[in-house]
Design an enzyme around this catalytic site. Structure first.
Site, PDB file in Angstrom:
ATOM      1  N   VAL A 180       0.832  -1.203   0.000  1.00 27.85           N
ATOM      2  CA  VAL A 180       0.000   0.000   0.000  1.00 27.85           C
ATOM      3  C   VAL A 180       0.870   1.257   0.000  1.00 27.85           C
ATOM      4  O   VAL A 180       0.547   2.253  -0.658  1.00 27.85           O
ATOM      5  CB  VAL A 180      -0.979   0.000   1.187  1.00 27.85           C
ATOM      6  CG1 VAL A 180      -1.825   1.267   1.195  1.00 27.85           C
ATOM      7  CG2 VAL A 180      -1.895  -1.224   1.119  1.00 27.85           C
ATOM      8  N   ASP A 181       1.985   1.230   0.713  1.00 21.43           N
ATOM      9  CA  ASP A 181       2.921   2.359   0.665  1.00 21.43           C
ATOM     10  C   ASP A 181       3.414   2.581  -0.760  1.00 21.43           C
ATOM     11  O   ASP A 181       3.456   3.724  -1.249  1.00 21.43           O
ATOM     12  CB  ASP A 181       4.118   2.088   1.574  1.00 21.43           C
ATOM     13  CG  ASP A 181       3.842   2.397   3.033  1.00 21.43           C
ATOM     14  OD1 ASP A 181       3.122   3.368   3.308  1.00 21.43           O
ATOM     15  OD2 ASP A 181       4.344   1.662   3.899  1.00 21.43           O
ATOM     16  N   ILE A 182       3.834   1.506  -1.424  1.00 16.53           N
ATOM     17  CA  ILE A 182       4.371   1.633  -2.781  1.00 16.53           C
ATOM     18  C   ILE A 182       3.296   2.137  -3.740  1.00 16.53           C
ATOM     19  O   ILE A 182       3.532   3.040  -4.557  1.00 16.53           O
ATOM     20  CB  ILE A 182       4.915   0.273  -3.267  1.00 16.53           C
ATOM     21  CG1 ILE A 182       6.076  -0.197  -2.379  1.00 16.53           C
ATOM     22  CG2 ILE A 182       5.349   0.351  -4.722  1.00 16.53           C
ATOM     23  CD1 ILE A 182       7.273   0.699  -2.367  1.00 16.53           C
TER      24      ILE A 182
END
Length: 409
Positions: A180-182
């Protein structure tokens, strides 16, 4: 000598850990001048996310964690204590000389120092200001903290990942990578590029509100769309997919797994021939994608029975010859030994002041007119503070020394 796509664009990076730094690294790869603002003495939390740490030229660990190195190349690092009046003013002055500002503080934190988007865009209406938070700037959860795993769970990503119910190890499972960060970094960098294009046309900057939860849900794509039209949540299918059948892993006689996709009639026919079961190509239960989806378990049981009789390398060689998409399930050793990966140069080496060199991933974007050629190593903490404050803000040597003495930088 080509000019980088974002040459002349300055990005002020107030973010830490992953989603924000990944966003700004992408902009730096494309040629932007990224100034990373860190806390004096400690810096970005990601610097401590080790081991592993980069070894120095003698083999001893440095303070540069692999996590930090993954998302901070092509930047200049400066240290400023934004909680001091002088530090906040330095950031305001830098923002006034920047095109983009990226931050991922909790909602309302920067308001206390006059560094929120309203304050800074009031000083410069051309500024593109991007906030990256867990839940966005509004709503009942806006004040909550959150990290990637929280959003994999909340977005539904974990519910569709993992082994199917009734099998060993069944249950929701987090994707190994901080996905999700990426994904948020990819969405945010796209949004920033769109805002810069809009500014080019209108002369006006804008505010970008990015939420990890939103990005996690949006990334569910066809899983979410299938639910929206059917009302039925997708079951977990382990290493199987939800498109054409087969599209999943199979274990071979040597214990190694391979991933096979055979969704088109030609691919399915080729797979049937390689397996020594040509009759499967015309079997009405298997002949079309829809038929194979309807008889999923029978298809997979049939393929498993045959594929477990020979080693992985043998199947891969024959399936490749038949033009059936197939791959070994690689670990990192396999990835970077793969001839195609080596040919595409996805692993590169850059000079580093502590270790002499550092291996990094190449950005996968390939542009013919403005190729990505710059790969400066992730900066040491505060290594560009004097350079930025004297060249960008015009501080004299005496003014800089006074800021150091006060603990502002």
């Amino acid at each position: 000598m080509s000019t980088a796509s974002l040459s002349g664009v300055r990005v002020l990076d107030l973010s830490r850990i992953l989603a924000g730094p990944f966003t700004t690294q992408l902009l730096g790869d494309l040629g932007a001048d990224v100034i990373k603002v860190e806390r004096p003495g400690t810096g970005d939390d990601a610097r401590t996310y080790g081991p592993p740490y980069l070894p120095d030229s003698e083999g001893a660990d440095t303070a540069e964690a692999g996590f930090y190195l993954s998302c901070n190349r092509n930047k200049r690092s400066i240290t400023i204590d934004h909680s001091t009046p002088e530090g906040a003013q330095l950031i305001r002055d830098l923002a006034a000389r920047s095109d983009v500002l990226v931050e991922n503080f909790r909602v309302g934190v920067l308001d206390k120092y006059g560094l929120d988007q309203r304050s800074l865009r009031a000083l410069d209406a051309r500024l593109v200001y991007c906030s990256i938070t867990g839940f966005g700037q509004d709503g009942p959860y806006a004040d909550r903290p959150g990290y990637d795993g929280v959003f994999q769970a909340m977005s539904g990503m974990m519910s569709v990942s993992g082994h199917p119910d009734g099998t060993p190890g069944a249950g929701p499972m987090k994707v190994g990578v901080s996905m999700v960060d990426i994904l948020t970094g990819l969405y945010a960098s796209n949004a920033i590029l769109a805002a810069l294009r809009h500014r080019e046309i209108t002369g006006e900057g804008q505010y970008i509100d990015m939420a990890l939860l939103d990005c996690g849900i949006a990334a569910l794509s066809h899983y979410a769309q299938n639910y929206l039209i059917s009302g039925s949540p997708a079951p977990r299918r382990g290493n199987g997919g939800f498109g054409g059948i087969p599209s999943q892993t199979f274990r071979c006689s040597d214990g190694n797994e391979i991933f096979i996709v055979a969704s088109t009639p030609r691919q399915w026919s080729g797979l049937a021939r390689v397996l020594g079961r040509p009759e499967l190509a015309d079997d009405p239960r298997f002949a079309t994608v829809s038929a194979r989806i309807a008889h999923r378990d029978l298809v997979l049981d049939t393929l498993n029975d045959v594929l477990r009789t020979r080693p992985a390398a043998a199947w891969i060689a024959e399936l490749e010859s038949a033009d059936v998409p197939v791959s070994p399930v690689n670990d990192m050793n396999g990835v970077f030994a793969d001839p195609q990966v080596r040919h595409r140069g996805m692993r590169l080496t850059a000079e580093h002041p502590l270790s002499g060199h550092v291996d990094m991933l190449r950005n996968p974007i390939r542009l013919s007119g403005t190729p990505l050629e710059r790969y400066d190593p992730p900066p040491l903490l505060g290594s560009h503070t004097r350079e930025v404050l004297t060249t960008v803000l015009g501080k004299s040597a005496a003014e800089y020394d006074e800021l150091v003495a006060k603990g502002v930088v």
